[in-house]
Design a protein around this motif. Sequence first.
Motif, mmCIF file in Angstrom:
data_model
loop_
_atom_site.group_PDB
_atom_site.id
_atom_site.type_symbol
_atom_site.label_atom_id
_atom_site.label_comp_id
_atom_site.label_asym_id
_atom_site.label_seq_id
_atom_site.Cartn_x
_atom_site.Cartn_y
_atom_site.Cartn_z
ATOM 1 N N PHE A 64 1.610 23.390 4.022
ATOM 2 C CA PHE A 64 1.016 22.192 4.637
ATOM 3 C C PHE A 64 0.830 21.089 3.605
ATOM 4 N N TYR A 65 0.412 21.448 2.395
ATOM 5 C CA TYR A 65 0.236 20.466 1.323
ATOM 6 C C TYR A 65 1.570 19.796 1.017
ATOM 7 N N ALA A 66 2.619 20.585 0.899
ATOM 8 C CA ALA A 66 3.946 20.024 0.643
ATOM 9 C C ALA A 66 4.383 19.117 1.794
ATOM 10 N N LYS A 67 4.064 19.523 2.996
ATOM 11 C CA LYS A 67 4.412 18.727 4.169
ATOM 12 C C LYS A 67 3.648 17.407 4.186
ATOM 13 N N ALA A 68 2.374 17.457 3.792
ATOM 14 C CA ALA A 68 1.551 16.248 3.757
ATOM 15 C C ALA A 68 2.093 15.237 2.758
ATOM 16 N N LEU A 69 2.730 15.723 1.686
ATOM 17 C CA LEU A 69 3.313 14.832 0.691
ATOM 18 C C LEU A 69 4.671 14.275 1.135
ATOM 19 N N GLY A 70 5.206 14.824 2.209
ATOM 20 C CA GLY A 70 6.530 14.426 2.664
ATOM 21 C C GLY A 70 6.699 12.938 2.917
ATOM 22 N N PRO A 71 5.800 12.286 3.662
ATOM 23 C CA PRO A 71 5.959 10.845 3.898
ATOM 24 C C PRO A 71 5.970 10.028 2.601
ATOM 25 N N VAL A 72 5.174 10.436 1.601
ATOM 26 C CA VAL A 72 5.200 9.739 0.313
ATOM 27 C C VAL A 72 6.568 9.927 -0.334
ATOM 28 N N ARG A 73 7.059 11.166 -0.323
ATOM 29 C CA ARG A 73 8.363 11.465 -0.923
ATOM 30 C C ARG A 73 9.486 10.665 -0.250
ATOM 31 N N GLN A 74 9.321 10.389 1.036
ATOM 32 C CA GLN A 74 10.323 9.635 1.780
ATOM 33 C C GLN A 74 10.169 8.122 1.618
ATOM 34 N N GLY A 75 9.178 7.693 0.850
ATOM 35 C CA GLY A 75 8.987 6.263 0.610
ATOM 36 C C GLY A 75 8.257 5.526 1.711
ATOM 37 N N LEU A 76 7.605 6.266 2.619
ATOM 38 C CA LEU A 76 6.965 5.631 3.768
ATOM 39 C C LEU A 76 5.612 5.008 3.428
ATOM 40 N N ASN A 77 5.094 5.274 2.234
ATOM 41 C CA ASN A 77 3.787 4.738 1.843
ATOM 42 C C ASN A 77 3.896 3.671 0.759
ATOM 43 N N SER A 78 5.070 3.098 0.611
ATOM 44 C CA SER A 78 5.279 2.162 -0.491
ATOM 45 C C SER A 78 5.058 0.701 -0.117
ATOM 46 N N HIS A 79 4.977 0.400 1.179
ATOM 47 C CA HIS A 79 4.877 -1.011 1.549
ATOM 48 C C HIS A 79 3.466 -1.549 1.294
ATOM 49 N N ILE A 80 3.417 -2.819 0.902
ATOM 50 C CA ILE A 80 2.141 -3.487 0.616
ATOM 51 C C ILE A 80 1.663 -4.179 1.882
ATOM 52 N N SER A 81 0.414 -3.961 2.224
ATOM 53 C CA SER A 81 -0.137 -4.579 3.427
ATOM 54 C C SER A 81 -1.238 -5.571 3.063
ATOM 55 N N ASP A 82 -1.623 -6.373 4.051
ATOM 56 C CA ASP A 82 -2.583 -7.454 3.793
ATOM 57 C C ASP A 82 -3.979 -7.144 4.318
ATOM 58 N N GLY A 83 -4.244 -5.875 4.642
ATOM 59 C CA GLY A 83 -5.520 -5.548 5.272
ATOM 60 C C GLY A 83 -6.736 -5.892 4.441
ATOM 61 N N VAL A 84 -6.723 -5.547 3.153
ATOM 62 C CA VAL A 84 -7.875 -5.830 2.301
ATOM 63 C C VAL A 84 -8.107 -7.330 2.158
ATOM 64 N N PRO A 85 -7.095 -8.117 1.747
ATOM 65 C CA PRO A 85 -7.352 -9.556 1.640
ATOM 66 C C PRO A 85 -7.679 -10.213 2.976
ATOM 67 N N ARG A 86 -7.091 -9.707 4.062
ATOM 68 C CA ARG A 86 -7.373 -10.308 5.374
ATOM 69 C C ARG A 86 -8.816 -10.047 5.783
ATOM 70 N N ALA A 87 -9.324 -8.868 5.481
ATOM 71 C CA ALA A 87 -10.696 -8.529 5.867
ATOM 72 C C ALA A 87 -11.736 -9.097 4.919
ATOM 73 N N LEU A 88 -11.406 -9.152 3.610
ATOM 74 C CA LEU A 88 -12.414 -9.491 2.604
ATOM 75 C C LEU A 88 -12.205 -10.838 1.939
ATOM 76 N N GLY A 89 -11.019 -11.431 2.110
ATOM 77 C CA GLY A 89 -10.751 -12.715 1.472
ATOM 78 C C GLY A 89 -10.546 -12.622 -0.025
ATOM 79 N N ARG A 90 -10.156 -11.449 -0.493
ATOM 80 C CA ARG A 90 -9.881 -11.267 -1.926
ATOM 81 C C ARG A 90 -8.779 -10.226 -2.063
ATOM 82 N N PRO A 91 -8.132 -10.147 -3.240
ATOM 83 C CA PRO A 91 -7.082 -9.142 -3.427
ATOM 84 C C PRO A 91 -7.657 -7.727 -3.464
ATOM 85 N N ALA A 92 -6.808 -6.775 -3.151
ATOM 86 C CA ALA A 92 -7.186 -5.370 -3.305
ATOM 87 C C ALA A 92 -7.272 -5.025 -4.793
#
Length: 291
Positions: free
Chosen positions: A248-276
Motif C-alpha cells: 500500500f505504501y508503494a502504491k501511495a507513492l505511485g502518483p508521485v512517481r508518475q509525476g502527477l504531483n508536480s504541478h504548481i497551483s495557486d491555492g495558497v496565494p489565492r487564499a492568503l494573498g502571499r506566496p506559499a
Amino acid sequence: MTKQTTKQTAKQTAKQTAKQLILVTGGTGKTGSRVVSRLRERGTPVRVASRSGEQPFDWHDRTTWDAALEGVTAVYLVPLDGELLTRPFVERAAELGVERVVLLSGRGVDTPEQADVTGPSHLDGENAVRAGGLAWTILRPDWFTQNFDEGFFRDAVLAGELRLPLGDAAAAYVDAEDIAAVAVAALTEDGHTGQTYDLSGPRALTMAQAAAEISRATGRDIRYVPLSPEEFVAELAGQGWPAADAEFYAKALGPVRQGLNSHISDGVPRALGRPARDFTDYAQATAGAWR
C-alpha cells in the motif's frame, strides 16, 4: 466614547466570541495541531477533538460525535482515510447547528490514479460537504513538507538515505503551516465559501533535490537512492512490514512517481494573498530536527 458605549461594545464582542466555537477533528495531527495553535493565537475558542485530545472523539464510535459538535459553529474536518464517515458526520453537524465546514481532502482525488490510492472516501467526503447545506471550503494539499521531519520520510532522513521508488519525478510539497493558515482563514473570514483550494508549494522538487536541500540545511550528507517498487516493497518486508502495508505504501507513492504531483497551483496565494512557503525555508527552519 462613553463608558456605557464601551461596555456595550465589550458585551457585543464577548457575545460574538461566545457564539463562535470551532471544532478541530484530528486536532493533534500535522495540520490539526497547527490550526488549533493559530486559532488560539487569535483568541478564537476552539475544541480539540481526537482519541487523545481534550474532547474524546472516535470516528468509529458515533456516541462521541454529538459531544464534540455541541455548541460548535464551524468545523475543521480531517476525515478518516478509507472510511465513508464524512457524509454522516456532516449531516449530523448540520442537524446540530454547525454553520461552516472546512474539509481537508487531497490533490487529485477526482482522478483515477489518485482515487485508486485513496479509495472513494475523499471524493465522497467532498460531495457530502458540497451537498450538506453548510458553508463549505475544501482544501486539496499536495504531499506535506512535514513528511520529512514528522512523517513517512523522517527515519530515512535521520539514517542519511532516502530509499524510495520515485525515480526522477517531482512533487510540489506544501508546508503544513500554509495548509493551517488557509484553513484558519476559511474558518474565520468571509470570501472562502464555495472555494476548492488546490494547495502546493511554489516549486516542485525531485527527491534528490529535496535531499540536497536538507543536506545544505543540516550540514549532513543525505542521499536519495532510487528503487523500483518491487525493491522498495522487498526492503520494507525485510524490515518487518506486513506485506499488505508495504504494498500500500508503494502504491501511495505511485502518483508521485508518475509525476502527477508536480504541478504548481495557486491555492495558497489565492487564499492568503502571499506566496506559499518554499522548501528551502522549511528545511532551514527544521534543520535541528535532523541533526
